[in-house]
Design a protein around this motif. Structure first.
Motif, PDB file in Angstrom:
ATOM      1  N   SER B 133      -8.062 -21.866 -35.946  1.00 61.81           N
ATOM      2  CA  SER B 133      -7.017 -22.461 -35.701  1.00 61.81           C
ATOM      3  C   SER B 133      -7.311 -23.400 -34.698  1.00 61.81           C
ATOM      4  CB  SER B 133      -5.992 -21.722 -34.987  1.00 61.81           C
ATOM      5  OG  SER B 133      -5.016 -22.520 -34.366  1.00 61.81           O
ATOM      6  N   ASN B 210      -2.301 -11.415 -27.582  1.00 61.13           N
ATOM      7  CA  ASN B 210      -1.491 -11.843 -28.365  1.00 61.13           C
ATOM      8  C   ASN B 210      -1.307 -13.410 -28.243  1.00 61.13           C
ATOM      9  OD1 ASN B 210      -0.289  -9.759 -29.486  1.00 61.13           O
ATOM     10  ND2 ASN B 210       1.405  -9.594 -27.998  1.00 61.13           N
ATOM     11  N   VAL B 211      -1.457 -13.837 -27.176  1.00 62.57           N
ATOM     12  CA  VAL B 211      -1.369 -15.531 -26.952  1.00 62.57           C
ATOM     13  C   VAL B 211      -2.799 -15.955 -27.373  1.00 62.57           C
ATOM     14  CG1 VAL B 211      -1.154 -17.299 -25.233  1.00 62.57           C
ATOM     15  CG2 VAL B 211       0.240 -15.306 -25.420  1.00 62.57           C
ATOM     16  N   ARG B 213      -5.016 -14.536 -29.279  1.00 62.69           N
ATOM     17  CA  ARG B 213      -5.313 -14.383 -30.858  1.00 62.69           C
ATOM     18  C   ARG B 213      -4.414 -15.336 -31.830  1.00 62.69           C
ATOM     19  NH1 ARG B 213      -4.926  -8.433 -31.858  1.00 62.69           N
ATOM     20  NH2 ARG B 213      -7.304  -8.239 -31.966  1.00 62.69           N
ATOM     21  N   GLY B 214      -3.193 -15.876 -31.029  1.00 63.78           N
ATOM     22  CA  GLY B 214      -2.312 -16.744 -31.744  1.00 63.78           C
ATOM     23  C   GLY B 214      -3.188 -18.191 -31.695  1.00 63.78           C
ATOM     24  N   GLY B 218      -4.306 -18.415 -35.298  1.00 57.54           N
ATOM     25  CA  GLY B 218      -3.018 -18.932 -35.536  1.00 57.54           C
ATOM     26  C   GLY B 218      -1.984 -18.008 -35.917  1.00 57.54           C
ATOM     27  N   ALA B 219      -2.171 -16.721 -35.619  1.00 56.57           N
ATOM     28  CA  ALA B 219      -1.458 -15.473 -36.035  1.00 56.57           C
ATOM     29  C   ALA B 219      -1.536 -14.337 -35.273  1.00 56.57           C
ATOM     30  CB  ALA B 219      -1.626 -15.060 -37.578  1.00 56.57           C
ATOM     31  N   VAL B 220      -0.265 -13.507 -35.159  1.00 61.96           N
ATOM     32  CA  VAL B 220      -0.544 -12.304 -34.343  1.00 61.96           C
ATOM     33  C   VAL B 220      -0.481 -11.134 -35.080  1.00 61.96           C
ATOM     34  CG1 VAL B 220      -0.212 -13.296 -32.047  1.00 61.96           C
ATOM     35  CG2 VAL B 220       1.697 -12.553 -33.353  1.00 61.96           C
ATOM     36  N   VAL B 228       6.477 -13.076 -35.684  1.00 56.39           N
ATOM     37  CA  VAL B 228       5.228 -13.649 -34.797  1.00 56.39           C
ATOM     38  C   VAL B 228       5.810 -14.507 -33.798  1.00 56.39           C
ATOM     39  CG1 VAL B 228       3.338 -15.428 -35.072  1.00 56.39           C
ATOM     40  CG2 VAL B 228       3.580 -13.855 -36.777  1.00 56.39           C
ATOM     41  N   GLU B 229       6.845 -15.445 -34.080  1.00 51.91           N
ATOM     42  CA  GLU B 229       7.422 -16.300 -33.050  1.00 51.91           C
ATOM     43  C   GLU B 229       8.113 -15.417 -31.916  1.00 51.91           C
ATOM     44  OE1 GLU B 229       8.089 -16.653 -36.276  1.00 51.91           O
ATOM     45  OE2 GLU B 229       7.081 -18.584 -36.760  1.00 51.91           O
ATOM     46  N   LEU B 232       5.157 -13.946 -29.688  1.00 54.72           N
ATOM     47  CA  LEU B 232       4.447 -15.018 -28.947  1.00 54.72           C
ATOM     48  C   LEU B 232       5.325 -15.255 -27.814  1.00 54.72           C
ATOM     49  CD1 LEU B 232       2.478 -17.010 -31.584  1.00 54.72           C
ATOM     50  CD2 LEU B 232       1.672 -15.780 -29.783  1.00 54.72           C
ATOM     51  N   SER B 235       5.534 -12.802 -25.137  1.00 55.76           N
ATOM     52  CA  SER B 235       4.208 -12.527 -24.429  1.00 55.76           C
ATOM     53  C   SER B 235       4.069 -14.148 -23.530  1.00 55.76           C
ATOM     54  CB  SER B 235       2.977 -12.594 -25.275  1.00 55.76           C
ATOM     55  OG  SER B 235       3.045 -11.515 -26.203  1.00 55.76           O
TER      56      SER B 235
END
Lengths: 308, 260
Positions: B133, B210-211, B213-214, B218-220, B228-229, B232, B235
């Motif tokens: 990402s 989480n953050v 990985r996001g 681009g995904a958790v 997902v939203e 995030l 977190s």
């Protein structure tokens, strides 16, 4: 030159901990340009008082002003004009000798070039030039003490606090420190020092405060204190059971103290009285010496050992 | 200035400080990603090595800052008396501690950037790139704030530590469990539901994982049926609030310890 401007003033100054009082409502003044010695047994409150002067500890009660600033509210201004040489070694072992000084200068906001200039000057004065790039670990105790002293001067302080500056030093290093103190005094720096060496206090201090159990129990110039408490001369001789009676007869107003197998006789009578006595009585192992601060100190604070 | 002091020391000791932090993620990546990962088909549709790569960044943030502000700060405070020396200058106790915390955050940022570089380079050997990402560019920023959080938590322990051995408690009872239980080497969904909830609700490393990985893929990993939203957002808010709270707490506790 000592002026009559008060640079440090304390009234009712107190520091209490949970179960004991380290400093118990003391009042004192230090004049600009003066060198004042705080003397006292371990645990008397000397270091605590010093630490309150440079805002390391906050007083529990009372007033304390340094260079016109209140320790309760204007610490930053106080610390900018005070130089501190603490008792313990808190040099930065992660840096070389020179870097210790320049890093410390940075905490005062001194520019890099100026810091380097001052650091080199101090190293020269304290005869540490050869150790410029040496790590702190490789320094002897004497060198560390000198570097701590040099570090305390990096901000060109108005007030210098020296907490036992010569403890553990050899005579050569001790005299180097004394020279520096005298030099700074001439420059008009106000100095407070604590020491366990009475000769040091006598030589360096304009005025001495004797503290014990958190209180100031006596103060004055070294000369005043000696004359007031122990007179001019001291006679020291081996103990013999007949001697106390003999001495009492000869010197009615004298104070006689037994220290193990020695006797000390203190008198406020003029010079020469002891010689006359000694001509009459043939005694071995006798010494007549000038009274000194150590006699005053032991008289006022007693001979019992103190624990930290 | 306190930060600057620590930075100077770091430069002086670059060899012992830099290379180990370079080697560690390579070992983890090789042992777990390529070694163990060979036996694991995939997690959430991605190869195992892709699952753990962002977690390695998060772990480096935690380790870098937590150990800097426990063992290293304690040594400076207690054995070297460096703080005592600094507070005799116009610098205040609060500033000394804040400088230590910012330095801990900086160590976390340095470590995370190194690990990010390592996993980017390792992508040459993987089927799917480990960094996929464009948001990866945010990793140093995330690392700084997450590092500030772990530094601040660490500083609270330092304020309470009677001696250096005391840190065995937080190191083994707090840091090590998080190392394994925060969606790092296996998904949170493998834990029993209550444990999932607990790890997600209260453990700081879960939020950082989480953050990060996001940002990196681009995904958790979905958990507890949340979007997902939502994950995030939770977190990020958690991290911000906890950082402010522990930052203030760390400074106050240290001030109490150093001035009495």
């Amino acid at each position: 030159m000592v002026s009559n401007e008060v640079l440090i003033g304390a009234s009712g100054l107190t520091k209490k901990y949970d179960n004991y009082t380290a400093v118990n409502g003391i009042d004192f003044e230090v004049y600009k340009g003066e060198c004042v010695g705080f003397l006292g047994p371990n645990g008397a409150g000397k270091t605590t008082t010093i630490r309150m002067i440079y805002c390391f500890l906050l007083p529990s009660a009372g007033k304390l002003e340094v260079a016109g600033f209140d320790v309760h509210t204007e610490c930053r201004k106080i610390k900018a004009v005070v130089g501190v040489a603490p008792q313990e070694d808190n040099l930065d072992p992660d840096f070389s000798v020179l870097k210790n000084l320049t890093t410390y200068a940075r905490y005062f906001g001194i520019s890099k070039d100026e810091a380097l200039k001052r650091a080199e000057e101090q190293l020269k004065f304290f005869q540490l030039e050869e150790k410029r790039d040496a790590p702190i670990m490789s320094l002897s105790t004497g060198m560390k003490r000198r570097l701590i002293f040099a570090r305390a001067l990096i901000n060109q302080p108005q007030v210098l606090l020296l907490d036992e500056p010569t403890t553990g030093l050899d005579p050569q290093a001790r005299h180097l420190v004394w020279d520096e103190v005298r030099y700074l005094k001439k420059q008009g720096v106000t100095i407070i020092l604590t020491t366990h060496y009475m000769d040091e206090a006598e030589v360096l201090c304009d005025r001495i405060l004797i503290v014990d159990h958190g209180r100031i129990i006596e103060q004055g110039t070294p000369k005043q204190l000696i004359e007031k408490h122990v007179g001019k001369e001291v006679l020291e001789l081996d103990y013999d059971e007949k001697l106390p009676v003999l001495l009492k007869e000869a010197f009615q107003s004298a104070r006689i103290e037994r220290l193990g197998d020695r006797l000390q006789v203190f008198t406020d009578q003029p010079h020469g009285v002891f010689e006359a006595f000694l001509q009459k009585h043939k005694l071995q192992n006798v010494m007549i010496r000038n009274a000194n601060m150590e006699d005053v100190f032991l008289k006022l604070t007693g001979r019992g050992l103190r624990e930290e | 200035m306190v930060w600057h002091r620590n930075f100077d020391v770091f430069l002086n000791t670059l060899k012992v400080n830099f290379f180990p932090s370079l080697l560690e993620p390579i070992l983890y990546l090789a042992a777990f990603g390529f070694g163990l990962g060979g036996f694991i088909p995939s997690i959430e549709g991605q190869p195992y090595v892709n699952f753990i790569a962002p977690a390695l960044v998060a772990i480096s943030i935690m380790n870098g800052s937590f150990f800097e502000c426990t063992y290293a700060s304690f040594v400076r405070m207690y054995f070297q008396k460096t703080f005592d020396a600094i507070v005799a200058t116009p610098v205040s106790v609060e500033e000394v501690v804040a400088g230590e915390l910012l330095w801990g955050a900086t160590r976390a940022t340095i470590n995370a950037t190194i690990v990010l570089a390592v996993i980017s380079a390792a992508s040459l050997f993987t089927a799917v790139p480990l960094v996929s990402s464009p948001l990866f560019i945010l990793v140093p920023l995330i690392a700084f704030f997450a590092g500030l959080l772990f530094s601040s938590i660490a500083m609270c322990f330092t304020a309470a530590a009677p001696n250096v051995d005391f840190f065995n408690y937080p190191a083994f009872l707090f840091v090590t469990p998080m190392l394994f239980l925060c969606g790092t080497f296996f998904p949170l969904t493998s834990l029993p539901i209550p444990a999932q909830g607990l790890a997600f609700a209260v453990l700081p490393l879960t939020q950082v994982v989480n953050v990060v990985r996001g940002a990196i893929v681009g995904a958790v990993e979905p958990i507890l049926g949340l979007s997902v939203e939502a994950i995030l957002a939770y977190s990020v808010v958690w991290l911000v609030l906890a950082t402010v709270l522990f930052f203030v707490m760390g400074i106050n506790l240290m001030k109490k310890r150093l001035t009495s």
